[in-house]
Design a protein around this motif. Sequence first.
Motif, PDB file in Angstrom:
ATOM      1  N   CYS A 100       0.818  -1.210   0.000  1.00 27.92           N
ATOM      2  CA  CYS A 100       0.000   0.000   0.000  1.00 27.92           C
ATOM      3  C   CYS A 100       0.846   1.251   0.000  1.00 27.92           C
ATOM      4  O   CYS A 100       2.072   1.202  -0.026  1.00 27.92           O
ATOM      5  CB  CYS A 100      -1.025  -0.013   1.120  1.00 27.92           C
ATOM      6  N   HIS A 146       2.121  -4.934   6.163  1.00 30.30           N
ATOM      7  CA  HIS A 146       1.102  -4.870   7.219  1.00 30.30           C
ATOM      8  C   HIS A 146      -0.265  -5.342   6.728  1.00 30.30           C
ATOM      9  O   HIS A 146      -1.204  -5.374   7.497  1.00 30.30           O
ATOM     10  CB  HIS A 146       0.998  -3.449   7.779  1.00 30.30           C
ATOM     11  N   GLU A 147      -0.367  -5.704   5.436  1.00 32.56           N
ATOM     12  CA  GLU A 147      -1.644  -6.199   4.906  1.00 32.56           C
ATOM     13  C   GLU A 147      -1.448  -7.685   4.636  1.00 32.56           C
ATOM     14  O   GLU A 147      -0.918  -8.059   3.597  1.00 32.56           O
ATOM     15  CB  GLU A 147      -1.989  -5.454   3.613  1.00 32.56           C
ATOM     16  N   GLU A 171      -7.295  -5.475   5.662  1.00 35.66           N
ATOM     17  CA  GLU A 171      -6.782  -4.264   6.329  1.00 35.66           C
ATOM     18  C   GLU A 171      -7.030  -3.017   5.497  1.00 35.66           C
ATOM     19  O   GLU A 171      -7.469  -1.987   6.019  1.00 35.66           O
ATOM     20  CB  GLU A 171      -5.288  -4.422   6.657  1.00 35.66           C
TER      21      GLU A 171
END
Length: 337
Positions: free
Chosen positions: A38, A60-61, A143
């Motif tokens: 992202c 983090h996804e 997320e």
Amino acid sequence: MRAVRLQAPGRLEAADLPCPAAPGPGEARVRVHRVGICGTDLHAFGGRQPFFTYPRVLGHELGVEVVAVGAGVALEPGQRAAVEPYLNCGTCIACRSGRPNCCVSLRVLGVHVDGGMTEELVLPARKLHPSARLTLDQLALVETLGIGAHAVARAAVAAGETALVIGAGPIGLATMQFVAAAGARVIALDVNPERLEFCRRQLGVAHVLAATGEVEAALRDLTAGDLPTVVFDATGHPGSMRAAFDYPAAGGRLVFVGLFQGDVTFHDPQFHRRELTLCASRNALPSDFARIIGLIEGGRIDTTPWITHRARLEDLPTAFGPWTRAETGVIKAMVAV
Ligand SMILES: [Zn+2]
Ligand SMILES: [Zn+2]
């Protein structure tokens, strides 16, 4: 253990990391299968992410599979889960009021601490949101979708409302999907005609506006003169955020989903005359994760438009660079680990 680490801006390199220790009480060890890329990752790569420290394992996804659990954990090996990557303290005012998404000492996986561009992680089990039905790709999208879902929840969007979403990048697209899921009408505004076309074609957004035109007049045309009752800014651009104060109807709400590292000014009479409500939206709540999984399982959120690019972890050091350029048309790149 294979990993890819961002050593410095522009330098993403293969790394060999030690395997994580056995999970302690309340923890789970997970195998990472998918990592979504992202804006945060792209900014970190470009050296434009404020307060970011290097080296850092990004990611983090995540779409993961449980491989081992510590004492007191109800999950079982083999279960797949989405990861809530917001590691909160549990004791501050935000945590005590049920808002761990804005914990005063929040550490985000892959941002403040090493993240998921690796084979295995040990995480607090409460940060795992399992689903037997979502694919690994879908779990890794939860997320991103959460950012939009939380923004829409912040504004308490109701059926029958008209919402303007400014910025048709991933955060804006996620916001549009949850506005539509709430039964409200979406108007998308962006400077980029290709992104607007993507909204129309892939998300079925009926009304798209070019940010170059007479925006307020166009909004009045689409709302019988009223203006939208909710406006989301997902640009993180101070000019757009300032202009956004002109667009909500009297009594309306304005939500800043995108963030800008600086001052945003606005014309107070405009804000007061319409008695606007302004809110920030940051990350997402644990309840947002569970709700999104339910909406995807129930077919109310369609994840098929999202993934436009793919790579394997070992190819990431060379595949990543082009994704930072808008002309490659990346909406969401997905990495298989
Ligand atoms: Zn993200
Ligand atoms: Zn806290």
